[in-house]
Design a protein around this motif. Sequence first.
Motif, mmCIF file in Angstrom:
data_model
loop_
_atom_site.group_PDB
_atom_site.id
_atom_site.type_symbol
_atom_site.label_atom_id
_atom_site.label_comp_id
_atom_site.label_asym_id
_atom_site.label_seq_id
_atom_site.Cartn_x
_atom_site.Cartn_y
_atom_site.Cartn_z
ATOM 1 N N PRO A 1 -16.048 15.159 -44.816
ATOM 2 C CA PRO A 1 -16.717 16.025 -45.784
ATOM 3 C C PRO A 1 -17.860 15.325 -46.512
ATOM 4 C CG PRO A 1 -14.358 16.372 -45.886
ATOM 5 C CD PRO A 1 -14.571 15.203 -44.965
ATOM 6 N N ALA A 2 -17.690 14.053 -46.847
ATOM 7 C CA ALA A 2 -18.743 13.315 -47.537
ATOM 8 C C ALA A 2 -19.972 13.155 -46.637
ATOM 9 C CB ALA A 2 -18.230 11.947 -47.979
ATOM 10 N N GLN A 3 -19.749 12.900 -45.370
ATOM 11 C CA GLN A 3 -20.869 12.764 -44.434
ATOM 12 C C GLN A 3 -21.595 14.091 -44.256
ATOM 13 O OE1 GLN A 3 -18.596 11.115 -41.190
ATOM 14 N NE2 GLN A 3 -19.404 9.046 -41.538
ATOM 15 N N MET B 1 -21.862 16.349 -46.504
ATOM 16 C CA MET B 1 -22.618 16.545 -47.733
ATOM 17 C C MET B 1 -23.927 15.751 -47.678
ATOM 18 S SD MET B 1 -21.457 15.828 -51.683
ATOM 19 C CE MET B 1 -21.162 14.089 -51.356
ATOM 20 N N VAL B 2 -23.862 14.510 -47.206
ATOM 21 C CA VAL B 2 -25.072 13.696 -47.044
ATOM 22 C C VAL B 2 -26.043 14.381 -46.084
ATOM 23 C CG1 VAL B 2 -25.974 11.525 -46.107
ATOM 24 C CG2 VAL B 2 -23.984 11.504 -47.619
ATOM 25 N N ASP B 3 -25.518 14.916 -44.994
ATOM 26 C CA ASP B 3 -26.371 15.600 -44.018
ATOM 27 C C ASP B 3 -27.099 16.778 -44.658
ATOM 28 O OD1 ASP B 3 -25.387 13.806 -42.204
ATOM 29 O OD2 ASP B 3 -24.423 15.289 -40.899
ATOM 30 N N HIS B 4 -26.403 17.522 -45.481
ATOM 31 C CA HIS B 4 -27.020 18.667 -46.146
ATOM 32 C C HIS B 4 -28.167 18.204 -47.054
ATOM 33 C CE1 HIS B 4 -27.231 22.643 -48.053
ATOM 34 N NE2 HIS B 4 -27.380 21.978 -49.193
ATOM 35 N N LEU B 5 -27.920 17.147 -47.811
ATOM 36 C CA LEU B 5 -28.947 16.646 -48.725
ATOM 37 C C LEU B 5 -30.148 16.090 -47.962
ATOM 38 C CD1 LEU B 5 -26.611 14.862 -51.299
ATOM 39 C CD2 LEU B 5 -27.849 17.001 -51.640
ATOM 40 N N VAL B 6 -29.897 15.361 -46.886
ATOM 41 C CA VAL B 6 -30.987 14.802 -46.095
ATOM 42 C C VAL B 6 -31.788 15.922 -45.436
ATOM 43 C CG1 VAL B 6 -31.547 13.415 -44.054
ATOM 44 C CG2 VAL B 6 -29.892 12.571 -45.721
ATOM 45 N N THR B 7 -31.116 16.933 -44.949
ATOM 46 C CA THR B 7 -31.804 18.062 -44.326
ATOM 47 C C THR B 7 -32.763 18.712 -45.305
ATOM 48 O OG1 THR B 7 -29.983 18.479 -42.802
ATOM 49 C CG2 THR B 7 -31.484 20.308 -43.212
ATOM 50 N N LEU C 1 -25.525 27.406 -32.013
ATOM 51 C CA LEU C 1 -25.181 26.686 -30.792
ATOM 52 C C LEU C 1 -23.845 25.965 -30.927
ATOM 53 C CD1 LEU C 1 -28.708 25.170 -30.042
ATOM 54 C CD2 LEU C 1 -27.597 27.029 -28.794
ATOM 55 N N THR C 2 -23.629 25.348 -32.085
ATOM 56 C CA THR C 2 -22.375 24.615 -32.314
ATOM 57 C C THR C 2 -21.189 25.548 -32.227
ATOM 58 O OG1 THR C 2 -23.524 22.997 -33.709
ATOM 59 C CG2 THR C 2 -21.134 23.157 -33.942
ATOM 60 N N SER C 3 -21.305 26.721 -32.837
ATOM 61 C CA SER C 3 -20.209 27.686 -32.830
ATOM 62 C C SER C 3 -20.008 28.318 -31.456
ATOM 63 C CB SER C 3 -20.483 28.772 -33.871
ATOM 64 O OG SER C 3 -19.494 29.771 -33.824
ATOM 65 N N LYS C 4 -21.077 28.784 -30.849
ATOM 66 C CA LYS C 4 -20.953 29.518 -29.591
ATOM 67 C C LYS C 4 -20.465 28.643 -28.449
ATOM 68 C CE LYS C 4 -23.439 32.437 -26.311
ATOM 69 N NZ LYS C 4 -24.677 33.210 -26.037
ATOM 70 N N TYR C 5 -20.969 27.409 -28.386
ATOM 71 C CA TYR C 5 -20.656 26.542 -27.251
ATOM 72 C C TYR C 5 -19.602 25.479 -27.578
ATOM 73 C CZ TYR C 5 -24.672 28.826 -25.203
ATOM 74 O OH TYR C 5 -25.535 29.783 -24.719
ATOM 75 N N GLY C 6 -19.034 25.560 -28.759
ATOM 76 C CA GLY C 6 -17.983 24.612 -29.128
ATOM 77 C C GLY C 6 -18.450 23.170 -29.097
ATOM 78 N N LEU C 7 -19.661 22.919 -29.569
ATOM 79 C CA LEU C 7 -20.221 21.572 -29.508
ATOM 80 C C LEU C 7 -19.496 20.644 -30.471
ATOM 81 C CD1 LEU C 7 -24.016 22.520 -29.394
ATOM 82 C CD2 LEU C 7 -22.427 22.162 -27.479
ATOM 83 N N THR C 8 -19.268 19.423 -30.027
ATOM 84 C CA THR C 8 -18.473 18.475 -30.809
ATOM 85 C C THR C 8 -19.297 17.328 -31.376
ATOM 86 O OG1 THR C 8 -17.911 17.233 -28.808
ATOM 87 C CG2 THR C 8 -16.402 19.004 -29.473
ATOM 88 N N ILE C 9 -20.616 17.442 -31.342
ATOM 89 C CA ILE C 9 -21.476 16.346 -31.771
ATOM 90 C C ILE C 9 -21.210 15.943 -33.222
ATOM 91 C CG2 ILE C 9 -23.362 17.948 -32.362
ATOM 92 C CD1 ILE C 9 -25.321 15.751 -31.445
ATOM 93 N N ASP C 10 -20.790 16.897 -34.074
ATOM 94 C CA ASP C 10 -20.500 16.605 -35.481
ATOM 95 C C ASP C 10 -19.010 16.732 -35.812
ATOM 96 O OD1 ASP C 10 -23.177 16.143 -36.060
ATOM 97 O OD2 ASP C 10 -23.548 18.193 -36.728
ATOM 98 N N ALA C 11 -18.174 16.805 -34.791
ATOM 99 C CA ALA C 11 -16.768 17.126 -35.022
ATOM 100 C C ALA C 11 -16.041 16.091 -35.865
ATOM 101 C CB ALA C 11 -16.049 17.299 -33.677
ATOM 102 N N ASN C 12 -16.438 14.844 -35.784
ATOM 103 C CA ASN C 12 -15.703 13.776 -36.469
ATOM 104 C C ASN C 12 -16.280 13.415 -37.834
ATOM 105 O OD1 ASN C 12 -13.838 13.462 -34.334
ATOM 106 N ND2 ASN C 12 -15.292 12.157 -33.221
ATOM 107 N N LEU C 13 -17.251 14.184 -38.308
ATOM 108 C CA LEU C 13 -17.833 13.873 -39.609
ATOM 109 C C LEU C 13 -16.859 14.189 -40.741
ATOM 110 C CD1 LEU C 13 -21.509 15.170 -39.267
ATOM 111 C CD2 LEU C 13 -20.612 12.870 -38.835
#
Length: 230
Positions: free
Chosen positions: A84-86, A88-94, A70-82
């Motif tokens: 690299p460290a953030q 990485m945290v998201d990946h670990l939390v997921t 969805l992010t790629s197809k629709y150009g979603l910007t919800i995570d655009a300002n994260l």
Amino acid sequence: MLTLYSYPELFGVADNNGYGLKVYAFLKLAGVPFVHEHIFDASPAPRGQLPYIVDDGETIGDSETIIAHLTSKYGLTIDANLTPAQRMVDHLVTRMLDDLYWVMSYSRWKDERYFPAFRDSFMAQHSRIDEAGMNKAREYNAQRYYFQGIGRYAPDQAYARGLADLQVLADLVPADGYAHGAKPTSIDAGIYGFIANIHFFPIPTLLKAFVTAHPNLVRHCEAIHAAVSR
């Protein structure tokens, strides 16, 4: 129109499974229009797992794959300002939420103290499911828990894992705002998917007691819930 297929609602949340609720919340927070179809049988889904979406005739399963698509197809910007460290945290939390899922599910289906109340509440809201169907699902889940490993734990050992995961979330989620600032991002949808299925669960499990004792988790959950329930 994009369609999300996921498990039924329960206890006031749009999906009683953390992964489906994560995708639902992501779609709402990102402003993507969609139709939500609740189903009980996961066999038609990719790999036999919910949730999945059908988008312009393309069927996509797995919550993280769905969000990436969805992010790629629709150009979603919800995570655009994260940063690299953030990210990485998201990946670990997921990945940690994957662990919490099993403990949360264990508390509903395996723990003898809580299953009867869960069973009765589910059947009260979804009359097409009877006790035989719930018991069949319980047997299926018992096999899953055994092969995953959580089913071989004593209850106190299983909950110790979940409580450790929740402690990380309690340390991560701020008293105000969201995981990475004033606006929610996709990781907030993920956290909500699981915490809401504990917080709004009316049966007093050890997981619920932990969430209730942490106002920041309650505030975050209820803030996302209000945003996605409009």
